[in-house]
Write an enzyme that holds these catalytic residues in place. Sequence first.
Site, PDB file in Angstrom:
ATOM      1  N   ASP A   9       0.851  -1.176   0.000  1.00 12.85           N
ATOM      2  CA  ASP A   9       0.000   0.000   0.000  1.00 12.85           C
ATOM      3  C   ASP A   9       0.891   1.230   0.000  1.00 12.85           C
ATOM      4  O   ASP A   9       1.699   1.424   0.920  1.00 12.85           O
ATOM      5  CB  ASP A   9      -0.897  -0.032   1.251  1.00 12.85           C
ATOM      6  CG  ASP A   9      -2.043   0.951   1.147  1.00 12.85           C
ATOM      7  OD1 ASP A   9      -2.157   1.628   0.105  1.00 12.85           O
ATOM      8  OD2 ASP A   9      -2.829   1.040   2.110  1.00 12.85           O
ATOM      9  N   ASP A 107      -3.110   2.682  -5.973  1.00 14.17           N
ATOM     10  CA  ASP A 107      -1.959   2.710  -5.078  1.00 14.17           C
ATOM     11  C   ASP A 107      -1.832   1.484  -4.173  1.00 14.17           C
ATOM     12  O   ASP A 107      -1.137   1.525  -3.174  1.00 14.17           O
ATOM     13  CB  ASP A 107      -1.983   3.990  -4.226  1.00 14.17           C
ATOM     14  CG  ASP A 107      -3.235   4.074  -3.369  1.00 14.17           C
ATOM     15  OD1 ASP A 107      -4.101   3.185  -3.501  1.00 14.17           O
ATOM     16  OD2 ASP A 107      -3.343   5.017  -2.566  1.00 14.17           O
ATOM     17  N   GLU A 108      -2.506   0.417  -4.484  1.00 12.19           N
ATOM     18  CA  GLU A 108      -2.302  -0.791  -3.680  1.00 12.19           C
ATOM     19  C   GLU A 108      -2.469  -2.047  -4.518  1.00 12.19           C
ATOM     20  O   GLU A 108      -3.180  -2.046  -5.528  1.00 12.19           O
ATOM     21  CB  GLU A 108      -3.240  -0.824  -2.461  1.00 12.19           C
ATOM     22  CG  GLU A 108      -4.687  -0.649  -2.800  1.00 12.19           C
ATOM     23  CD  GLU A 108      -5.606  -0.754  -1.587  1.00 12.19           C
ATOM     24  OE1 GLU A 108      -5.301  -1.496  -0.642  1.00 12.19           O
ATOM     25  OE2 GLU A 108      -6.649  -0.087  -1.611  1.00 12.19           O
TER      26      GLU A 108
END
Lengths: 397, 386
Positions: A9, A107-108
Amino acid sequence: MSRTILHIDMDAFFAAVEQNDHPEWRGKPVVVGSDPQGGRGRGVVSTCSYEARRFGIHSAMPISRAWKLNPEAIYVRPRGRRYAGVSRQVMDLLSSFSPDIEQLSIDEAFLDITSTQKLFGGTEAMAVRIKAEIRAQTNLTASIGVAPNKFVAKIASDLRKPDGLVIVPEGGVEAFLAPLEISRLWGCGPKTVPVMQAMGIFTIGDLAARSQKELVDRFGQTGLHFWRLARGLDERPVSDAHTARSMSHETTFMTDCGDEEEMRKTLLGLCDDLAYDMRRHQVRGRTITLKIRLADFSTFTRSHSLERATDSSAELYQQALQLFSSFRREGQRVRLLGVALSQLQQGEGQMELFREGDGRSEKVDSIMDDVRKKFGAGAISRASLLHKRSDSQWIRE
Amino acid sequence: MNFTVSQKEFFDALQKVIGVVPPKTTISILTCILLDLRSGKLSLTGTDLEISITTTLDVNSSEEGSVAIPAKILVEIVRELPDVPLNIFSDADNKVTIKTEKGEYKLSTQPKEDFPQISVEEGELSFQMDSGLLGRMAEQTMFAVSADELRPALTGINMELLPGEIRFVATDGHRLAKITVSNGMIADDVRRNLIIPTKTLHLLLRNFEDDANVGLQIGEDHIVFTLDRAVVYSKLISGTYPNYERVLPKDNELRLQINRELLISSLRRVSIFSSSLTHQVRLMVAAEEVTVRSEDIEFGAEAKEVIPASFNGEWLQIGYNSNYLMDVLRHLDGEEVVFELKDATSAAILKPVERREGEEVLMLLMPIRINEASQAPASESSYSAE
């Protein structure tokens, strides 16, 4: 066979990218979101830097509240293209560690390293190296959770943010989960938590101690789901097959909107943008969902499933408009409108024999796409939207 | 009921009916096959309420009567028996016994009165059709039907009866197969469109023996096919068939002629290297040859083959789903086929070079858009994973 799953993350991703691109903002509160307009702004916070979080600002908070908490912070509008570029860099890097990657959002991602960890000197060495390489390539930090399954890995990555690394070994899952609050369980939201608490369940450990029957009696199938998660049981594979299950666009009006015409135009703009994204990613969706937030913040969604998946702006708009027209708002003004498509299928570029209408709208789509590809997303618009182009707001979900 | 029949004949008859018996249903009588013995003829009937099939065979009969026997167990035991005479009889307590020299197999039955009676009203339209022709028309179109239950009309074969002409059309929205036969079977005042479930035609073909002709009887909402030893009744699919005439291209002026078998075998090899998601192959068409190409970017694999052909244009590159293209080619007759093309994003018409007298076969195939440019990075959109 036991698996080793990583959840990676990125820390305060958008804000961190901004701080990278503007070194003078480092160490300062940066809020990425819509225009605060001196506290009168109406959108929400997308992401904020850890410095801003110290003031109590967090993502999804109304931008006006953020302003109240700290008007001195640096407020910037999101730059989707830039973030997507950095995201791609990170995802490419992750793919070099294992082919089993599932990108959850910009974003993860999950990474199944069961079969590749030996090549990189074991679990911990590998996780440390991934963090180091992300930093070396992008100057950004990521938090990583390592666990035997996706659910626990995701909780673990969140535990020591930013720049954290939490490893939950095979035998330690229940002990790791036990002290955590039940709200960390996926599916256990503000409605379920009070019910659980009334039953004397405060931690995941409390939940794990209950019988399967008691939970199923109380929550139905969801009870079984909670029971399994509380014991750290989650067999979902890491798979990229259905990474994106839906795509959506939404926008908050500058002032709560009561004007039908303006709402229809806004819908048209949203549908245009969404359909453009669909075509660009070569996916089509079958279920259209309209999201309406009224002036009093009550939020509603209305869905309709089509006979077949679409990526046509006109078809999307027609459906969205129908959902919108049949929604009773009892005279209330509208704060936010959103359109989402789900049940996505790979568009494959396979062309259809029977298109609705005379093919004109398809031509319009393809011409608009060409212009956007050459000159950027804002280069072309429908004439009806010329004077009232609402800014699409990128909201993280 | 009491009769004797050879295992082989009985099993063949069961095979023809079993296809319609629903494997799972809440109406338990539908899991049965009705055996009805009258004047030396045994008829076997199965139904799912939409389609009903009755086939008859001659048996050595000693006592008439009828019973409803659970189909699955009946088929299973008859399949396992050797080809010996089977003596099958029912007794007073609703059991049926299958008796061979060596064994005895007893089955429970269900009340035969519960078995649905299909009442067929006199059809308003009836005619005879050559069974070979009907079979060919069905086989050349059925492959193109849609499996999408949400578009019921496309899951069936559109049968058009026009003055002096019969047409079968099937499409799933990506490809279309159409066969037209004009030989005066249909009267001049007839104009009728009906959508026949694909399953009906599959089951009908399974019942073909040496029949020269098939009788068709068409009612408001049903069709009945009569063979020498079988009757297939089927409800029609209601709804309107899409106006396919509208999408048949009229200005495809490019002509590509190519050997059908060569192209199929080439596609079979090259498509191994295509993406498992899109099955996309590219045809790069030049004046005297076609290059068949595919690549799977994900696995870094690619393949190409060159086949001689003749083309009246200069150069065209067009992408297809290789499975669709192979399907279409396999269902065309003859050594050579012609592609009538316009450009890379328009429907292609495929036809056999040699035509049968009075028949016209036409296939339509939509291309896959070829994306050369790499995709722009994702932006301005939000994905949610749950």
